[in-house]
Write a protein that holds these residues in place. Structure first.
Motif, PDB file in Angstrom:
ATOM      1  N   LEU A 156     -50.734  20.696   9.972  1.00 28.19           N
ATOM      2  CA  LEU A 156     -50.561  19.952   8.397  1.00 28.19           C
ATOM      3  C   LEU A 156     -51.037  20.587   7.394  1.00 28.19           C
ATOM      4  O   LEU A 156     -52.310  20.837   7.359  1.00 28.19           O
ATOM      5  N   PRO A 157     -50.344  20.890   6.256  1.00 28.87           N
ATOM      6  CA  PRO A 157     -51.279  21.517   5.147  1.00 28.87           C
ATOM      7  C   PRO A 157     -51.950  20.819   4.583  1.00 28.87           C
ATOM      8  O   PRO A 157     -51.359  19.446   4.325  1.00 28.87           O
ATOM      9  N   LYS A 158     -53.045  21.381   4.129  1.00 29.92           N
ATOM     10  CA  LYS A 158     -54.281  20.697   3.367  1.00 29.92           C
ATOM     11  C   LYS A 158     -53.812  21.165   2.215  1.00 29.92           C
ATOM     12  O   LYS A 158     -53.699  22.515   1.390  1.00 29.92           O
ATOM     13  N   ILE A 159     -54.334  20.216   1.259  1.00 34.43           N
ATOM     14  CA  ILE A 159     -54.500  19.358  -0.075  1.00 34.43           C
ATOM     15  C   ILE A 159     -55.093  19.536  -0.577  1.00 34.43           C
ATOM     16  O   ILE A 159     -56.184  18.643  -0.492  1.00 34.43           O
ATOM     17  N   VAL A 160     -55.791  20.481  -1.603  1.00 29.42           N
ATOM     18  CA  VAL A 160     -57.103  21.062  -2.561  1.00 29.42           C
ATOM     19  C   VAL A 160     -56.569  20.199  -4.233  1.00 29.42           C
ATOM     20  O   VAL A 160     -55.911  21.455  -3.890  1.00 29.42           O
ATOM     21  N   GLU A 161     -57.705  19.847  -4.658  1.00 29.51           N
ATOM     22  CA  GLU A 161     -57.797  19.593  -6.462  1.00 29.51           C
ATOM     23  C   GLU A 161     -58.631  20.897  -7.131  1.00 29.51           C
ATOM     24  O   GLU A 161     -59.283  21.124  -6.176  1.00 29.51           O
ATOM     25  N   GLY A 349     -63.134  17.673  -1.655  1.00 30.48           N
ATOM     26  CA  GLY A 349     -62.505  17.289  -0.120  1.00 30.48           C
ATOM     27  C   GLY A 349     -61.338  17.431  -0.265  1.00 30.48           C
ATOM     28  O   GLY A 349     -60.814  17.980  -1.232  1.00 30.48           O
ATOM     29  N   TYR A 350     -60.835  17.380   0.460  1.00 27.13           N
ATOM     30  CA  TYR A 350     -59.059  17.270   1.141  1.00 27.13           C
ATOM     31  C   TYR A 350     -58.264  15.932   0.282  1.00 27.13           C
ATOM     32  O   TYR A 350     -58.757  14.718   0.838  1.00 27.13           O
ATOM     33  N   LEU A 351     -57.082  16.146  -0.308  1.00 26.33           N
ATOM     34  CA  LEU A 351     -56.282  15.254  -0.815  1.00 26.33           C
ATOM     35  C   LEU A 351     -55.692  13.688   0.090  1.00 26.33           C
ATOM     36  O   LEU A 351     -55.072  14.614   1.147  1.00 26.33           O
ATOM     37  N   ALA A 355     -60.312  12.317   7.798  1.00 24.30           N
ATOM     38  CA  ALA A 355     -60.629  13.726   8.767  1.00 24.30           C
ATOM     39  C   ALA A 355     -61.120  14.909   8.457  1.00 24.30           C
ATOM     40  O   ALA A 355     -62.198  15.646   9.000  1.00 24.30           O
ATOM     41  N   ALA A 356     -59.830  15.508   8.186  1.00 21.04           N
ATOM     42  CA  ALA A 356     -60.142  17.181   7.389  1.00 21.04           C
ATOM     43  C   ALA A 356     -61.190  17.015   6.681  1.00 21.04           C
ATOM     44  O   ALA A 356     -62.005  18.142   6.311  1.00 21.04           O
ATOM     45  N   THR A 357     -61.559  16.405   5.770  1.00 20.59           N
ATOM     46  CA  THR A 357     -63.092  16.093   4.408  1.00 20.59           C
ATOM     47  C   THR A 357     -64.108  16.159   5.487  1.00 20.59           C
ATOM     48  O   THR A 357     -64.941  16.961   5.607  1.00 20.59           O
ATOM     49  N   GLU A 358     -64.155  15.207   6.745  1.00 17.73           N
ATOM     50  CA  GLU A 358     -65.289  15.299   7.390  1.00 17.73           C
ATOM     51  C   GLU A 358     -66.132  16.508   7.878  1.00 17.73           C
ATOM     52  O   GLU A 358     -67.306  16.974   8.250  1.00 17.73           O
ATOM     53  N   LYS A 359     -64.789  17.069   8.111  1.00 17.24           N
ATOM     54  CA  LYS A 359     -65.114  18.516   9.032  1.00 17.24           C
ATOM     55  C   LYS A 359     -65.868  19.538   8.656  1.00 17.24           C
ATOM     56  O   LYS A 359     -66.286  20.358   9.115  1.00 17.24           O
ATOM     57  N   GLY A 364     -72.790  18.623   1.039  1.00 15.79           N
ATOM     58  CA  GLY A 364     -72.456  19.870  -0.598  1.00 15.79           C
ATOM     59  C   GLY A 364     -71.521  20.944  -0.055  1.00 15.79           C
ATOM     60  O   GLY A 364     -72.028  21.990  -1.081  1.00 15.79           O
ATOM     61  N   TRP A 365     -71.651  21.719   1.029  1.00  8.53           N
ATOM     62  CA  TRP A 365     -71.124  23.082   2.166  1.00  8.53           C
ATOM     63  C   TRP A 365     -69.745  22.372   1.830  1.00  8.53           C
ATOM     64  O   TRP A 365     -68.984  21.515   2.354  1.00  8.53           O
ATOM     65  N   PHE A 366     -69.136  23.698   2.211  1.00 11.02           N
ATOM     66  CA  PHE A 366     -67.049  23.778   2.056  1.00 11.02           C
ATOM     67  C   PHE A 366     -67.482  24.834   3.568  1.00 11.02           C
ATOM     68  O   PHE A 366     -67.676  26.050   3.517  1.00 11.02           O
ATOM     69  N   TYR A 367     -66.883  24.455   4.869  1.00 10.76           N
ATOM     70  CA  TYR A 367     -67.294  25.099   5.886  1.00 10.76           C
ATOM     71  C   TYR A 367     -65.688  25.802   6.385  1.00 10.76           C
ATOM     72  O   TYR A 367     -65.118  24.668   6.611  1.00 10.76           O
ATOM     73  N   PRO A 368     -64.978  26.701   5.791  1.00  6.12           N
ATOM     74  CA  PRO A 368     -64.015  27.022   5.969  1.00  6.12           C
ATOM     75  C   PRO A 368     -62.957  27.200   7.557  1.00  6.12           C
ATOM     76  O   PRO A 368     -61.761  27.575   7.714  1.00  6.12           O
ATOM     77  N   GLY A 369     -64.042  27.001   8.938  1.00  9.46           N
ATOM     78  CA  GLY A 369     -63.966  27.529   9.642  1.00  9.46           C
ATOM     79  C   GLY A 369     -63.441  28.800  10.558  1.00  9.46           C
ATOM     80  O   GLY A 369     -63.608  29.433  11.603  1.00  9.46           O
ATOM     81  N   ASP A 370     -64.694  29.935  10.136  1.00  9.90           N
ATOM     82  CA  ASP A 370     -64.719  31.312   9.426  1.00  9.90           C
ATOM     83  C   ASP A 370     -66.192  31.543  10.302  1.00  9.90           C
ATOM     84  O   ASP A 370     -66.689  30.905  10.133  1.00  9.90           O
TER      85      ASP A 370
END
Length: 493
Positions: A156-161, A349-351, A355-359, A364-370
């Motif tokens: 599902l597409p994630k939404i971020v502000e 986080g994600y709008l 669950a995705a926000t927690e992951k 204070g960091w963003f983990y892009p999954g890379d």
């Protein structure tokens, strides 16, 4: 500061300089700014209010760019939506999750089911003109100005502000690291429904450069004609588009030697492709690595692309990029680990997706999954998705090492490595390849090539396809690719 103020400043500073070109339409900065003011008035008169979230289904790129600037100037929040292929259903899902109250559409034949729908006739809308009117402008730097959406290739597409302040910071990083000299002309064939092209065109206008836009989806013939006609010095596309462009050029002479920056973004690219592009198109290949959530992160300029072709360059100013272990402990220089990032004003986080926000957003960091590594001098190497890392009999195997090895074969033009789950050995590495035109190699021959270079890390199966499915932004359509592999395996049993 409102992000549209970046355009307004250029309209005052250099009102008669060319801002945008599309076909026969050429607008100065003053004229383009007046178009944006005219759209501001139009949207207010159609009942849109400050804070409204507005879906943008505007296929004309010039009108699309003017629309998002008008919405931003008016204190409204834009989110791009699409009807292309499977994206249509995803867009309707986004409308619900983002609480979109209105849609602006230049197709005129679609009903999006929102409270309000403004159907713009491009011929009429592009001739709107308005005067500076402070009653229409909203100055809330920390307010939302755009909702960015992920491609949805893995679900599902994630939404971020994005706020005005964070978008302005992203634009300034872009200008500082890539450069948009005054008067230089920039072009991309990638649709403005994606965040990257939107940000680059905004950066172009903010710095006083000229945005050249195609009419509709350009063929390679029309794209080459645009580059020649307008003396394009800055061009960006995804690797698959760049390869097809180079393939259409006869060997022996660079097609665009004058181009200052031919930029590859979105998908990963390999040394073999870089060399092919240098031979056929231009010596000035530039690589950037970024993400929907934070925008551009690193850049590798042409000399670095030549000397360190597997790197994605250095982190941009204002971007903190670290490589950590699974326990969030920093790893030594050169060691492979998980990429994490942070920058001032980044989203929390994600709008509507806790669950995705927690992951992906932690401490204070963003983990892009890379996966990646950083050399002692700060040079960043991108090694694929962490979710795609394979563990076979306790040995870590990275997709990037397989893909890089296979891309070194002169017949291979695209490669994707991924795991097949196994109840005993955990992951079985496989690789899907696309070969160049006129190339014919058996999967067994390619396996022998892989084993010579990768030994125990080589893929256990290779599948050759005519083309690896990717979206317009160059990202692999993994569900479609996995289904193809499963179908192949089922046909063998």
């Amino acid at each position: 500061m409102n992000v549209a103020d970046l355009l307004a400043r250029q309209a005052v500073k250099m009102p008669h300089a060319t801002a945008v070109i599309q076909a026969e339409r050429i607008l100065s900065f003053a004229e383009f700014d007046a178009l944006v003011w005219g759209l501001c008035r139009c949207f207010r008169e159609n009942g849109l209010l400050v804070g409204d979230v507005v879906g943008v289904h505007v296929q004309n790129p010039l009108l699309h760019l003017a629309t998002i600037l008008a919405l931003a100037r008016s204190g409204m929040v834009s989110v791009a939506i699409s009807t292309l292929g499977s994206d249509g259903q995803a867009s309707r899902n986004i409308l619900l999750r983002a609480a979109v109250s209105a849609v602006i559409d230049d197709a005129g034949s679609l009903n999006w089911g929102c409270q309000k729908q403004i159907n713009l006739d491009p011929v009429h809308a592009l001739n709107l003109q308005g005067e500076h009117d402070e009653s229409l402008r909203v100055d809330l730097p920390n307010a939302r100005m755009m909702l960015r959406t992920s491609s949805g290739t893995t679900g599902l597409p994630k939404i971020v502000e994005a706020t005005h302040a964070s978008m302005i910071a992203s634009i300034r990083r872009e200008i500082a690291c890539i450069g948009y000299p005054v008067g230089e002309r920039y072009l991309t064939p990638v649709a403005l429904q994606f965040d990257g092209p939107r940000r680059r065109y905004l950066s172009c206008l903010a710095s006083g450069a000229t945005a050249v836009m195609p009419s509709g989806v350009p063929s390679f013939t029309s794209l080459f004609a645009l580059i020649d006609q307008h003396d394009i010095r800055h061009f960006s596309c995804v690797p698959s588009q760049a390869y097809q462009m180079a393939l259409s050029v006869p060997p022996g002479k660079q097609r665009f030697p004058q181009m200052r920056c031919f930029r590859l973004s979105a998908g990963p690219s390999e040394a073999q492709l870089h060399q092919f592009l240098r031979e056929r198109l231009t010596p000035n290949i530039c690589i950037s690595y970024g993400c929907t959530e934070l925008g551009p992160l690193t850049v590798a300029k042409p000399d670095l692309v030549t000397s360190k072709p597997q790197s994605v360059g250095y982190a941009m100013p204002g971007i903190e990029l670290e490589i950590v272990s699974a326990n969030d402990d920093p790893v030594p220089a050169g060691a492979v680990g998980i990429v994490r990032l942070r920058t001032e004003g980044m989203p929390a986080g994600y709008l509507g997706d806790p669950a995705a926000t927690e992951k992906y957003f932690r401490n204070g960091w963003f983990y892009p999954g890379d996966l990646g590594s950083i050399a002692e001098d700060g040079l960043v190497f991108h090694l694929g998705r962490a979710d795609d890392m394979m563990i076979m009999n306790g040995v870590n195997i990275y997709p990037a090492e397989i893909e890089q090895a296979m891309m070194s074969h002169p017949a291979v033009v695209d490669a994707v490595a991924m795991p097949l789950k196994h109840k005993v050995v955990n992951d079985i590495p496989v690789c899907v390849l696309a070969l160049g035109a006129g190339q014919a190699l058996s999967e067994q021959e390619l396996l022998v090539f892989a084993r010579r270079r990768l030994e125990s890390h080589s893929p256990k199966r290779i599948f050759v396809l005519d083309e690896i499915p990717r979206n317009e932004h160059g990202k692999v359509k993994r569900p479609e690719l996995i289904q193809t592999i499963v179908s192949r395996l089922q046909a063998e049993t």
